[in-house]
Write a protein that holds these residues in place. Structure first.
Motif, PDB file in Angstrom:
ATOM      1  N   GLY A 245      -3.957 -15.128  -6.142  1.00 45.52           N
ATOM      2  CA  GLY A 245      -3.713 -13.817  -5.567  1.00 45.52           C
ATOM      3  C   GLY A 245      -5.020 -13.053  -5.448  1.00 45.52           C
ATOM      4  O   GLY A 245      -6.003 -13.364  -6.132  1.00 45.52           O
ATOM      5  N   VAL A 246      -5.041 -12.060  -4.564  1.00 47.06           N
ATOM      6  CA  VAL A 246      -6.234 -11.222  -4.365  1.00 47.06           C
ATOM      7  C   VAL A 246      -5.793  -9.763  -4.321  1.00 47.06           C
ATOM      8  O   VAL A 246      -4.877  -9.402  -3.575  1.00 47.06           O
ATOM      9  CB  VAL A 246      -6.978 -11.593  -3.065  1.00 47.06           C
ATOM     10  N   LEU A 247      -6.449  -8.941  -5.151  1.00 45.08           N
ATOM     11  CA  LEU A 247      -6.245  -7.492  -5.136  1.00 45.08           C
ATOM     12  C   LEU A 247      -7.569  -6.832  -4.791  1.00 45.08           C
ATOM     13  O   LEU A 247      -8.559  -7.021  -5.485  1.00 45.08           O
ATOM     14  CB  LEU A 247      -5.774  -7.007  -6.515  1.00 45.08           C
ATOM     15  N   LEU A 248      -7.595  -6.097  -3.682  1.00 47.61           N
ATOM     16  CA  LEU A 248      -8.799  -5.367  -3.287  1.00 47.61           C
ATOM     17  C   LEU A 248      -8.484  -3.875  -3.322  1.00 47.61           C
ATOM     18  O   LEU A 248      -7.437  -3.444  -2.827  1.00 47.61           O
ATOM     19  CB  LEU A 248      -9.257  -5.784  -1.888  1.00 47.61           C
ATOM     20  N   CYS A 249      -9.396  -3.095  -3.915  1.00 47.85           N
ATOM     21  CA  CYS A 249      -9.042  -1.693  -4.147  1.00 47.85           C
ATOM     22  C   CYS A 249     -10.145  -0.687  -3.844  1.00 47.85           C
ATOM     23  O   CYS A 249      -9.973   0.175  -2.991  1.00 47.85           O
ATOM     24  CB  CYS A 249      -8.544  -1.514  -5.571  1.00 47.85           C
ATOM     25  N   GLU A 250     -11.298  -0.761  -4.484  1.00 47.83           N
ATOM     26  CA  GLU A 250     -12.244   0.349  -4.428  1.00 47.83           C
ATOM     27  C   GLU A 250     -13.490  -0.007  -3.626  1.00 47.83           C
ATOM     28  O   GLU A 250     -13.841  -1.166  -3.495  1.00 47.83           O
ATOM     29  CB  GLU A 250     -12.641   0.740  -5.864  1.00 47.83           C
ATOM     30  N   GLY A 251     -14.177   1.037  -3.115  1.00 52.21           N
ATOM     31  CA  GLY A 251     -15.436   0.777  -2.433  1.00 52.21           C
ATOM     32  C   GLY A 251     -15.758   1.766  -1.335  1.00 52.21           C
ATOM     33  O   GLY A 251     -14.981   2.677  -1.033  1.00 52.21           O
ATOM     34  N   GLU A 252     -16.917   1.551  -0.728  1.00 50.27           N
ATOM     35  CA  GLU A 252     -17.406   2.435   0.317  1.00 50.27           C
ATOM     36  C   GLU A 252     -16.743   2.133   1.663  1.00 50.27           C
ATOM     37  O   GLU A 252     -15.921   1.229   1.780  1.00 50.27           O
ATOM     38  CB  GLU A 252     -18.937   2.282   0.452  1.00 50.27           C
TER      39      GLU A 252
ATOM     40  N   PRO B 103      -0.962 -14.519  -1.878  1.00 50.95           N
ATOM     41  CA  PRO B 103      -0.555 -13.108  -2.027  1.00 50.95           C
ATOM     42  C   PRO B 103      -1.750 -12.157  -2.034  1.00 50.95           C
ATOM     43  O   PRO B 103      -2.762 -12.426  -2.681  1.00 50.95           O
ATOM     44  CB  PRO B 103       0.173 -13.100  -3.375  1.00 50.95           C
ATOM     45  N   TYR B 104      -1.617 -11.052  -1.298  1.00 51.80           N
ATOM     46  CA  TYR B 104      -2.701 -10.077  -1.139  1.00 51.80           C
ATOM     47  C   TYR B 104      -2.129  -8.677  -1.267  1.00 51.80           C
ATOM     48  O   TYR B 104      -1.158  -8.328  -0.596  1.00 51.80           O
ATOM     49  CB  TYR B 104      -3.359 -10.250   0.231  1.00 51.80           C
ATOM     50  N   LEU B 105      -2.751  -7.870  -2.136  1.00 52.63           N
ATOM     51  CA  LEU B 105      -2.416  -6.452  -2.246  1.00 52.63           C
ATOM     52  C   LEU B 105      -3.682  -5.646  -2.019  1.00 52.63           C
ATOM     53  O   LEU B 105      -4.665  -5.816  -2.740  1.00 52.63           O
ATOM     54  CB  LEU B 105      -1.829  -6.129  -3.629  1.00 52.63           C
ATOM     55  N   GLY B 106      -3.653  -4.781  -1.010  1.00 54.99           N
ATOM     56  CA  GLY B 106      -4.799  -3.921  -0.709  1.00 54.99           C
ATOM     57  C   GLY B 106      -4.466  -2.472  -1.017  1.00 54.99           C
ATOM     58  O   GLY B 106      -3.486  -1.939  -0.481  1.00 54.99           O
ATOM     59  N   ILE B 107      -5.254  -1.852  -1.890  1.00 57.14           N
ATOM     60  CA  ILE B 107      -5.075  -0.437  -2.226  1.00 57.14           C
ATOM     61  C   ILE B 107      -6.248   0.347  -1.639  1.00 57.14           C
ATOM     62  O   ILE B 107      -7.405  -0.013  -1.859  1.00 57.14           O
ATOM     63  CB  ILE B 107      -5.022  -0.217  -3.750  1.00 57.14           C
ATOM     64  N   CYS B 108      -5.966   1.408  -0.879  1.00 56.96           N
ATOM     65  CA  CYS B 108      -6.991   2.268  -0.286  1.00 56.96           C
ATOM     66  C   CYS B 108      -7.932   1.450   0.606  1.00 56.96           C
ATOM     67  O   CYS B 108      -7.514   0.962   1.638  1.00 56.96           O
ATOM     68  CB  CYS B 108      -7.745   3.023  -1.382  1.00 56.96           C
ATOM     69  N   ARG B 109      -9.184   1.272   0.217  1.00 59.64           N
ATOM     70  CA  ARG B 109     -10.108   0.477   1.021  1.00 59.64           C
ATOM     71  C   ARG B 109      -9.547  -0.934   1.254  1.00 59.64           C
ATOM     72  O   ARG B 109      -9.722  -1.519   2.329  1.00 59.64           O
ATOM     73  CB  ARG B 109     -11.467   0.374   0.327  1.00 59.64           C
ATOM     74  N   GLY B 110      -8.857  -1.477   0.253  1.00 58.31           N
ATOM     75  CA  GLY B 110      -8.298  -2.823   0.389  1.00 58.31           C
ATOM     76  C   GLY B 110      -7.300  -2.930   1.522  1.00 58.31           C
ATOM     77  O   GLY B 110      -7.188  -3.983   2.170  1.00 58.31           O
TER      78      GLY B 110
ATOM     79  N   GLU C 246       0.288   5.255   5.952  1.00 60.89           N
ATOM     80  CA  GLU C 246      -0.064   5.259   4.528  1.00 60.89           C
ATOM     81  C   GLU C 246       0.336   3.970   3.814  1.00 60.89           C
ATOM     82  O   GLU C 246       0.034   3.794   2.632  1.00 60.89           O
ATOM     83  CB  GLU C 246       0.596   6.450   3.834  1.00 60.89           C
ATOM     84  N   GLY C 247       1.012   3.083   4.510  1.00 59.92           N
ATOM     85  CA  GLY C 247       1.396   1.799   3.919  1.00 59.92           C
ATOM     86  C   GLY C 247       1.912   0.873   5.004  1.00 59.92           C
ATOM     87  O   GLY C 247       2.535   1.326   5.965  1.00 59.92           O
ATOM     88  N   PHE C 248       1.663  -0.432   4.858  1.00 55.57           N
ATOM     89  CA  PHE C 248       2.140  -1.408   5.842  1.00 55.57           C
ATOM     90  C   PHE C 248       2.256  -2.769   5.175  1.00 55.57           C
ATOM     91  O   PHE C 248       1.675  -3.016   4.106  1.00 55.57           O
ATOM     92  CB  PHE C 248       1.210  -1.474   7.064  1.00 55.57           C
TER      93      PHE C 248
ATOM     94  N   PHE D 290      -2.517   4.872  -0.244  1.00 58.69           N
ATOM     95  CA  PHE D 290      -2.509   5.762  -1.409  1.00 58.69           C
ATOM     96  C   PHE D 290      -2.645   4.953  -2.703  1.00 58.69           C
ATOM     97  O   PHE D 290      -2.711   3.722  -2.694  1.00 58.69           O
ATOM     98  CB  PHE D 290      -1.242   6.628  -1.418  1.00 58.69           C
ATOM     99  N   HIS D 291      -2.670   5.671  -3.834  1.00 55.72           N
ATOM    100  CA  HIS D 291      -2.945   5.050  -5.143  1.00 55.72           C
ATOM    101  C   HIS D 291      -1.734   5.178  -6.072  1.00 55.72           C
ATOM    102  O   HIS D 291      -1.657   6.107  -6.880  1.00 55.72           O
ATOM    103  CB  HIS D 291      -4.149   5.733  -5.812  1.00 55.72           C
ATOM    104  N   PRO D 292      -0.789   4.232  -6.022  1.00 52.23           N
ATOM    105  CA  PRO D 292       0.368   4.332  -6.920  1.00 52.23           C
ATOM    106  C   PRO D 292      -0.027   4.201  -8.387  1.00 52.23           C
ATOM    107  O   PRO D 292       0.640   4.754  -9.266  1.00 52.23           O
ATOM    108  CB  PRO D 292       1.260   3.165  -6.485  1.00 52.23           C
ATOM    109  N   GLU D 293      -1.125   3.478  -8.664  1.00 53.43           N
ATOM    110  CA  GLU D 293      -1.552   3.297 -10.061  1.00 53.43           C
ATOM    111  C   GLU D 293      -2.031   4.593 -10.693  1.00 53.43           C
ATOM    112  O   GLU D 293      -2.065   4.738 -11.927  1.00 53.43           O
ATOM    113  CB  GLU D 293      -2.648   2.219 -10.145  1.00 53.43           C
TER     114      GLU D 293
END
Length: 427
Positions: free
Chosen positions: A66-73, A126-133, A230-232, A251-254
């Motif tokens: 699995g890959v989770l991508l979340c923060e960054g520029e 499986p891939y979950l992208g949060i914000c930048r992700g 805001e989500g897809f 958005f950031h559910p965490e």
């Protein structure tokens, strides 16, 4: 227990770190909320450091469940559109001033994360992208982004539709409303907190960019009042029990937690991570099952020797077929082993047999085939010229794609040959 055994037991989720400056030196970090949730639901976070050259070493992080991508520029705009949305130089300068910590493009992180996103899409990891992700996922699938939501979207909205998507002074406490789309995973997770008529929840967000043109494969799950997605998710790649999960949340559910508490704003907040890890575990089971099947296809010494001869025959023929070189360096008897195998084999499909016979045909038609290849030299020159104009990142992506396809073809062909040879030698 050795490390290779552990990798079969523990599902692994790759998370790319974000680079920051601390005490005049670069440091890499990942927010602990993400890590806590991944661990809490039964997976192991594996941090991929954002350092130069890592995008060429991603094979070293296998197996990837699995890959989770979340923060960054901000993502480099050149990766999703040629022009900068018609913004004036003054507006661009104002954006850089207001969002100085985000507008410093990090091409290395872009390269690492886009490669991981494309890998997930190619293998159905499986891939979950949060914000930048979520933005990385959309760009990887051919979508585009607003360079700045305020300048390109919100300024044209009515007063009641304007949304503040970022508050630098109140990161965790900032909220804005979004409308959840019915019959989506987000609707299912938050259904107990939704009013039937409103379908609204208040979310934490911290971004100045967002999805402009959503890639065709995705379906929206939520909208802000200004119209921003805001989500897809990909409905054709969503079934956590079967190891399928491709989703982006802006958005950031965490971070949606009550003040001075670890309690979530809504019971559905951690569901994205819970369902994501469920899919990760499901994907790992499928992957391990596939590996077990491959390991079960063991032949005795004599049969394995014959199998290797047949595979070598096709490998030699393939090299001649694709390069047009080397016929004088090959022992014809080695090629005839593959040709004889084709003559006696009826288990392959017509398409497979036709393709393999094309390769085997080089045994007897090597001379005429090489002449045909010479006619394509001009096309080869044109291709080299085109690739000469490509960037290092583009060439790297191209090479990685064909390397992956070669590995897949090789594995599938060997599996088929294992079964066929076993049947013929056992009969």
């Amino acid at each position: 227990m050795v490390a290779s055994d552990l990798s079969v037991i523990l599902p692994r989720v790759l998370i790319v770190s974000r680079r920051s400056v601390r005490k005049n030196k670069f440091v890499d970090f990942v927010g602990e909320y993400h890590l806590d949730l991944i661990v809490g639901y039964g997976a192991v976070p594996v941090i991929v450091p954002r350092v130069s050259g890592v995008h060429m070493l991603l094979d070293s992080f296998e197996p990837i469940h699995g890959v989770l991508l979340c923060e960054g520029e901000d993502i480099d705009p050149s990766l999703y559109e040629a022009e900068v949305s018609g913004l004036s130089p003054e507006e661009l300068e104002e954006i850089r001033r207001l969002h100085a910590s985000d507008t410093a493009i990090d091409k290395e992180k872009d390269s690492i994360e886009l490669r991981l996103a494309k890998l997930c899409l190619e293998r159905n990891i499986p891939y979950l992208g949060i914000c930048r992700g979520s933005q990385v996922l959309n760009v990887a699938c051919g979508g585009s982004l607003y360079l700045d939501v305020e300048k390109e979207l919100s300024k044209n909205c009515l007063v009641g539709q304007k949304v503040e998507h970022i508050d630098y002074d109140n990161y965790d406490g900032h909220r804005h409303v979004v409308k959840v789309v019915e019959n989506t995973p987000l609707h299912h997770w938050f259904k107990d907190s939704l009013q039937e008529e409103k379908m609204d929840i208040w979310v934490n967000s911290y971004h100045h960019q967002g999805v402009k043109r959503l890639a065709e494969r995705f379906v929206p799950m939520a909208f802000a009042p200004d119209g921003l997605i805001e989500g897809f998710y990909d409905p054709d790649a969503y079934n956590p029990e079967e190891g399928k999960f491709i989703m982006g949340l802006q958005f950031h559910p965490e971070r949606m937690r009550k003040p001075d508490s670890e309690e979530f704003d809504y019971p559905g907040c951690p569901s994205a991570y819970q369902e994501f890890v469920k899919a990760v575990i499901g994907y790992q089971k499928k992957l391990n099952s596939s590996i077990s099947v491959q390991k079960a296809l063991k032949l005795d010494q004599e049969m394995d020797k014959k199998r290797k001869k047949i595979i070598r025959s096709f490998s030699l023929a393939k090299n001649i077929y694709t390069t047009g070189r080397g016929t004088h360096l090959v022992n014809e008897s080695e090629l005839e082993i593959g040709a004889d195998f084709l003559q006696s084999n009826t288990a392959l499909s017509l398409q497979q047999e036709k393709r393999l016979k094309q390769m085997g045909a080089t045994v007897r038609n090597g001379g005429s085939y090489i002449e045909r290849l010479k006619m394509n030299e001009e096309r080869e020159k044109v291709a080299k010229n085109v690739m000469g104009k490509m960037s290092v990142e583009q060439l790297s992506d191209l090479m990685s794609f064909y390397h992956m396809m070669e590995q897949i073809c090789s594995e599938v062909l060997e599996r088929k040959l294992n079964g066929i040879v076993h049947e013929q030698l056992g009969s």
